[in-house]
Design a protein around this motif. Structure first.
Motif, PDB file in Angstrom:
ATOM      1  N   VAL A   9      44.310  50.991  20.175  1.00 15.89           N
ATOM      2  CA  VAL A   9      43.003  50.330  19.880  1.00 15.89           C
ATOM      3  C   VAL A   9      42.085  50.710  21.265  1.00 15.89           C
ATOM      4  O   VAL A   9      41.111  50.915  21.264  1.00 15.89           O
ATOM      5  CB  VAL A   9      43.260  49.035  19.520  1.00 15.89           C
ATOM      6  CG1 VAL A   9      41.591  48.086  19.748  1.00 15.89           C
ATOM      7  CG2 VAL A   9      43.270  48.989  17.903  1.00 15.89           C
ATOM      8  N   GLY A  50      41.043  54.038  22.289  1.00 15.04           N
ATOM      9  CA  GLY A  50      39.700  54.268  21.170  1.00 15.04           C
ATOM     10  C   GLY A  50      38.417  54.184  21.274  1.00 15.04           C
ATOM     11  O   GLY A  50      37.720  54.335  21.245  1.00 15.04           O
ATOM     12  N   ILE A  95      50.015  57.503  15.843  1.00 16.47           N
ATOM     13  CA  ILE A  95      48.593  56.511  15.582  1.00 16.47           C
ATOM     14  C   ILE A  95      47.737  57.426  16.835  1.00 16.47           C
ATOM     15  O   ILE A  95      47.000  57.157  15.341  1.00 16.47           O
ATOM     16  CB  ILE A  95      49.012  55.287  16.161  1.00 16.47           C
ATOM     17  CG1 ILE A  95      50.075  54.063  15.610  1.00 16.47           C
ATOM     18  CG2 ILE A  95      47.448  54.081  16.079  1.00 16.47           C
ATOM     19  CD1 ILE A  95      50.582  53.232  15.838  1.00 16.47           C
ATOM     20  N   TYR A  96      46.922  57.864  17.259  1.00 18.33           N
ATOM     21  CA  TYR A  96      46.684  57.914  18.127  1.00 18.33           C
ATOM     22  C   TYR A  96      46.122  59.198  18.025  1.00 18.33           C
ATOM     23  O   TYR A  96      44.944  59.674  16.767  1.00 18.33           O
ATOM     24  CB  TYR A  96      46.858  58.768  19.750  1.00 18.33           C
ATOM     25  CG  TYR A  96      45.715  59.574  20.572  1.00 18.33           C
ATOM     26  CD1 TYR A  96      44.881  59.124  20.764  1.00 18.33           C
ATOM     27  CD2 TYR A  96      45.921  61.018  20.292  1.00 18.33           C
ATOM     28  CE1 TYR A  96      43.552  59.127  21.643  1.00 18.33           C
ATOM     29  CE2 TYR A  96      44.808  61.467  21.090  1.00 18.33           C
ATOM     30  CZ  TYR A  96      43.395  61.121  21.385  1.00 18.33           C
ATOM     31  OH  TYR A  96      42.905  61.877  22.820  1.00 18.33           O
ATOM     32  N   ARG A 141      46.031  60.365  14.360  1.00 21.33           N
ATOM     33  CA  ARG A 141      45.744  59.382  13.158  1.00 21.33           C
ATOM     34  C   ARG A 141      44.335  58.702  13.101  1.00 21.33           C
ATOM     35  O   ARG A 141      43.614  59.071  12.103  1.00 21.33           O
ATOM     36  CB  ARG A 141      46.322  58.039  12.552  1.00 21.33           C
ATOM     37  CG  ARG A 141      47.231  58.368  11.212  1.00 21.33           C
ATOM     38  CD  ARG A 141      48.156  57.850  10.619  1.00 21.33           C
ATOM     39  NE  ARG A 141      49.279  57.635  10.425  1.00 21.33           N
ATOM     40  CZ  ARG A 141      50.403  56.995  11.050  1.00 21.33           C
ATOM     41  NH1 ARG A 141      50.199  56.082  11.140  1.00 21.33           N
ATOM     42  NH2 ARG A 141      51.998  57.668  11.834  1.00 21.33           N
ATOM     43  N   THR A 142      44.205  57.842  14.560  1.00 23.64           N
ATOM     44  CA  THR A 142      43.219  57.992  14.175  1.00 23.64           C
ATOM     45  C   THR A 142      41.682  59.190  14.269  1.00 23.64           C
ATOM     46  O   THR A 142      40.601  58.616  13.895  1.00 23.64           O
ATOM     47  CB  THR A 142      42.942  56.732  15.715  1.00 23.64           C
ATOM     48  OG1 THR A 142      43.742  55.882  15.480  1.00 23.64           O
ATOM     49  CG2 THR A 142      41.240  55.931  16.506  1.00 23.64           C
ATOM     50  N   ARG A 143      42.047  59.384  15.745  1.00 24.02           N
ATOM     51  CA  ARG A 143      41.245  60.898  15.850  1.00 24.02           C
ATOM     52  C   ARG A 143      41.004  61.116  14.218  1.00 24.02           C
ATOM     53  O   ARG A 143      39.424  62.241  13.887  1.00 24.02           O
ATOM     54  CB  ARG A 143      41.624  61.478  16.588  1.00 24.02           C
ATOM     55  CG  ARG A 143      42.070  61.308  18.273  1.00 24.02           C
ATOM     56  CD  ARG A 143      40.981  60.958  18.457  1.00 24.02           C
ATOM     57  NE  ARG A 143      39.840  61.735  18.960  1.00 24.02           N
ATOM     58  CZ  ARG A 143      39.550  61.676  20.188  1.00 24.02           C
ATOM     59  NH1 ARG A 143      39.739  61.072  21.223  1.00 24.02           N
ATOM     60  NH2 ARG A 143      38.438  63.068  20.542  1.00 24.02           N
ATOM     61  N   SER A 147      38.833  59.528  11.852  1.00 30.63           N
ATOM     62  CA  SER A 147      37.516  59.122  12.243  1.00 30.63           C
ATOM     63  C   SER A 147      36.598  60.656  12.226  1.00 30.63           C
ATOM     64  O   SER A 147      35.244  60.115  11.358  1.00 30.63           O
ATOM     65  CB  SER A 147      37.510  59.201  13.915  1.00 30.63           C
ATOM     66  OG  SER A 147      37.777  57.892  13.709  1.00 30.63           O
TER      67      SER A 147
END
Length: 146
Positions: free
Chosen positions: A12, A15, A127-128, A130-132, A135
């Protein structure tokens, strides 16, 4: 604090840092990612009219504004995720073979190179990435035509 919670806070934080850089340009992280990673071939509009499409693809790049329309009116989140991260069982010529999916590997490589933060654990890297990807997918959902 347990490791999963620490990992979530770390991601987070990354992000938020990324979004704070993006915020200056008044765009979402997904739009920023699209314009920096996809627009060269797919065009800023997503219609497949990017300036480099003619050099990298056989024919025109796919029109990303028609993904939902071409899928019976349902936005194909899972299929798009699999194409971007490289887990789709097909070869997407412009994204590389499945042995080397260009965009999924690029996100993971950023975690290896230290993209402005301390090295991440394996779970934090996932997680990093997946977040990208999510998004980017969220942004693609906003440019769909009826």
């Amino acid at each position: 604090m347990n490791n999963k919670l620490c990992a979530a806070f770390a991601v987070v934080g990354v992000g938020i840092l990324s979004l704070s850089q993006v915020h200056a340009a008044d765009m979402t992280m997904g739009q920023f990612e699209f314009e920096n990673s996809c627009a060269t071939c797919h065009g800023v509009s997503g219609k497949g009219d990017g300036p480099a499409a003619q050099f990298f693809l056989n024919g025109a790049a796919p029109d990303l504004t028609l993904l939902q329309k071409n899928n019976g009116g349902v936005f194909p989140v899972q299929r798009i995720y699999e194409v971007i991260d490289g887990s789709r069982d097909m070869v997407v010529a412009s994204h590389g073979s499945r042995a080397m999916p260009i965009w999924g590997q690029r996100y993971m490589q950023r975690t290896e190179e230290g993209a402005g933060f301390d090295p991440l654990t394996g779970e934090q890297k996932e997680i990093y990435v997946r977040t990208r990807i999510l998004s980017l997918i969220e942004y693609l959902s906003t440019i769909q035509e009826e």
